[in-house]
Design a protein around this motif. Structure first.
Motif, short mmCIF file in Angstrom:
data_model
loop_
_atom_site.label_atom_id
_atom_site.label_comp_id
_atom_site.label_asym_id
_atom_site.label_seq_id
_atom_site.Cartn_x
_atom_site.Cartn_y
_atom_site.Cartn_z
N GLU A 1 0.90 -1.08 0.60
CA GLU A 1 -0.14 -0.10 0.03
C GLU A 1 0.67 0.77 -0.23
N TRP B 1 7.73 6.09 -6.43
CA TRP B 1 7.81 5.33 -5.53
C TRP B 1 8.77 3.70 -5.59
N ASN C 1 -4.52 6.27 -1.85
CA ASN C 1 -4.31 5.13 -1.92
C ASN C 1 -3.61 4.14 -2.72
N ARG D 1 0.98 4.77 0.92
CA ARG D 1 0.25 5.91 1.48
C ARG D 1 0.84 6.97 0.76
N TYR E 1 -2.32 0.31 -4.83
CA TYR E 1 -2.10 -0.93 -4.27
C TYR E 1 -1.67 -1.38 -5.18
#
Length: 442
Positions: free
Chosen positions: A19, A51, A299, A21, A301
């Motif tokens: 996840e 990310w 978020n 966030r 996923y």
């Protein structure tokens, strides 16, 4: 109803493997960067973020344009060479971003409404953008020059997509319009009952897939006839994403689910991937083994597609169809996924009353063997004996059937032989089975 409930209880819920966030508003888009370890997301909070997919942590600071920090980013797309991102924002601007620096390279202005969708041409020389102003703009990716300004006649353009050969552009509004990418001339209109929010074109250019309210539709681009329907979502389908081998489709919806579809059969791979909020975006990794979804909760996923397929016995869907050898051994093969044949002992007295009482079992067996060479001279059993035997065989195999999960697995298999390289033949029976199967997922 009880059988459906028990089946759901037997199927464990799939959980995301990571996840991510950090966004403060909905995640509107996601792309995988070359190498498979990093992704970029965009959000209504006005930022793009980089990310690490393995750790789920953000790399560096948010990417923001100093000129429009509060302008939400509706969509992003990665250039074919993986070095540049294009984004569309609420302020009507199209921006190019350098992937390595996270900085804006240039801004293109021309739309009078928010830019809802962007897409690169396969050659990387052009970008098409769709806007709430009803215009689809085609840009020279190097100079920023406006090459075409297509008045789509949509009230708003919610999705744009280049064909794989860059000759056509599809736009989604209250219908789907197909345009000549060079001249901007209208080629075809595909009617829909609701707004079309998402589009996907297969890499061979033979299929166009559309997402709207409820069922997803598949069109043959040679005839523009609808050839398939994926029915499972009961709200708007916001995003669709094809796996690189065109055998899997991911869809996300305002019904708070994402679904992975087997495009060999047009059936869902398993029950939907549950989210707590609306799901806005989806993207497969370059090898198809990871799916990332973006949600209204801010978020992103990551889902292990390989594990999901393996649990369903469908991990072969990650392989290109041409990878199946022409004479592959069936022993230990994952290509067929047919359940193993299990031997069962015939119960005593199974044949009692079927053969004439004056014949012994040994004589009957000898007669069967010899009659193979003399079928016309064989002594056939009476019609009553045949009826009795057929009823027993039917009952015997009925009780030998596996549970409903095996039946569902069989429905996932392609209708064509696994070694066939010709076009798939769709039978009417398969369509009826599809309708029955989908009842489980509503």
């Amino acid at each position: 109803m009880s059988s459906q409930t028990s089946k759901k209880q037997q199927t464990p819920a799939v959980m995301p493997i990571k996840e991510m966030r950090g966004h403060t508003r909905r995640v509107r888009g996601v792309v995988h960067l070359p190498g498979g370890r990093r992704i970029v997301t965009c959000s209504s909070d006005g930022s793009l973020r980089l990310w690490d997919l393995e750790s789920g942590t953000q790399i560096g600071e948010d990417w923001r344009d100093d000129e429009a920090k509060k302008s939400g980013v509706h969509s992003i797309a990665l250039s074919p060479n993986g070095k540049t991102l294009v984004s569309g924002s609420e302020d009507g601007k199209v921006r190019l971003w350098d992937v390595e620096t996270g900085k804006v390279v240039t801004r293109w202005m021309g739309h009078t409404g928010g830019v809802t969708s962007v897409c690169w041409s396969a050659g990387g020389h052009r970008v098409v953008s769709g806007s709430e102003d009803g215009i689809a703009g085609v840009w020279n990716a190097k100079t920023g020059e406006t090459i075409l300004k297509i008045n789509t006649e949509h009230e708003s353009v919610w999705a744009v997509k280049y064909s794989s050969d860059d000759t056509q552009i599809a736009t989604g509004g209250y219908e789907v319009n197909i345009w000549d990418a060079k001249t901007g001339n209208l080629i075809e209109t595909l009617k829909h009952d609701w707004m079309v929010l998402s589009l996907a074109w297969t890499s061979d250019g033979k299929k166009l897939i559309t997402g709207s309210w409820g069922p997803i539709k598949i069109f043959d681009t040679a005839t523009w006839e609808q050839t398939g329907t994926l029915g499972g979502h009961d709200d708007w389908v916001k995003a669709i994403s094809l796996s690189p081998n065109n055998r899997l489709l991911a869809s996300t919806s305002y019904d708070r689910t994402a679904q992975i579809w087997n495009l060999d059969t047009n059936l869902p791979v398993r029950p939907p991937l549950q989210h707590k909020h609306w799901v806005y975006s989806a993207a497969f990794s370059a090898n198809g083994r990871v799916l990332v979804t973006g949600s209204n909760d801010g978020n992103a996923y990551a889902w292990d597609v390989y594990a999901i397929l393996k649990q369903a016995g469908l991990e072969d869907l990650l392989q290109p169809p041409s990878d199946v050898p022409a004479r592959k051994s069936l022993k230990g093969s994952s290509a067929t996924r047919l359940p193993p044949i299990q031997a069962r002992r015939i119960p005593p007295g199974f044949f009692d009353g079927v053969q004439n009482s004056s014949q012994s079992s040994a004589a009957h067996a000898t007669h069967i063997r010899s009659s193979a060479y003399h079928p016309r001279g064989a002594l056939a059993p009476s019609s009553a004996d045949l009826h009795t035997l057929l009823n027993r065989i039917s009952s015997f195999f009925h009780h030998s059937r596996s549970d409903t999960n095996a039946a569902t697995e069989l429905q996932q298999r392609p209708a064509r032989p696994i070694f066939s390289r010709g076009p798939r033949v769709v039978e009417v029976a398969a369509v009826q089975d599809r309708k029955v199967c989908l009842l489980v997922y509503f």
